[in-house]
Design a protein around this motif. Structure first.
Motif, PDB file in Angstrom:
ATOM      1  N   GLY A 102       0.842  -1.202  -0.150  1.00  0.00           N
ATOM      2  CA  GLY A 102       0.049  -0.043   0.032  1.00  0.00           C
ATOM      3  C   GLY A 102       0.894   1.320  -0.029  1.00  0.00           C
ATOM      4  O   GLY A 102       2.038   1.281   0.759  1.00  0.00           O
ATOM      5  N   PHE A 159      -7.559   4.173   3.026  1.00  0.00           N
ATOM      6  CA  PHE A 159      -6.948   3.213   3.605  1.00  0.00           C
ATOM      7  C   PHE A 159      -7.277   2.835   5.010  1.00  0.00           C
ATOM      8  O   PHE A 159      -6.898   1.883   5.676  1.00  0.00           O
ATOM      9  CB  PHE A 159      -5.404   3.190   3.636  1.00  0.00           C
ATOM     10  N   ARG A 175      -1.913  -4.179   4.717  1.00  0.00           N
ATOM     11  CA  ARG A 175      -1.189  -4.424   3.534  1.00  0.00           C
ATOM     12  C   ARG A 175       0.217  -5.058   4.430  1.00  0.00           C
ATOM     13  O   ARG A 175       0.609  -4.643   5.453  1.00  0.00           O
ATOM     14  CB  ARG A 175      -0.476  -3.729   2.688  1.00  0.00           C
ATOM     15  N   MET A 207       3.361  -1.106   4.124  1.00  0.00           N
ATOM     16  CA  MET A 207       2.671   0.323   3.516  1.00  0.00           C
ATOM     17  C   MET A 207       3.946   1.228   3.440  1.00  0.00           C
ATOM     18  O   MET A 207       4.787   1.540   4.660  1.00  0.00           O
ATOM     19  CB  MET A 207       1.955   0.729   5.094  1.00  0.00           C
TER      20      MET A 207
END
Length: 86
Positions: free
Chosen positions: A25, A62, A67, A70
């Motif tokens: 991400g 988000f 994830r 990041m």
């Protein structure tokens, strides 16, 4: 937005991908910066994005997501102006 900061963050995304991470991400407080990264990913990293979960978005999008990696881009810099060349 800060293009150089986006390129630096793109490098971190690339290094994460090369090291086997597929859930990545990119998060930033500003929509313009997220748009720049979306363009970089779409044009330079399309094949990799097809085999991985790589998303660029603002902190609001988000919220509540996670994830494996990041990348947080603060976009902290001096204002950038375009100068005309004569």
């Amino acid at each position: 937005m800060n293009f150089w900061q986006a390129l630096s963050s793109f490098q971190l995304i690339h290094e994460s991908y090369v090291n086997g991470l597929r859930s990545i991400g990119y998060v930033t407080p500003y929509r313009a910066q997220a748009n720049v990264m979306e363009l970089l990913l779409a044009h330079l990293y399309a094949a990799e994005c097809a085999t991985a979960d790589i998303i660029a978005a603002t902190v609001h999008r988000f919220q509540g997501s996670e994830r494996d990696v990041m990348v947080f881009d603060t976009v902290d810099s001096e204002p950038q102006f375009v100068q005309e060349c004569y």
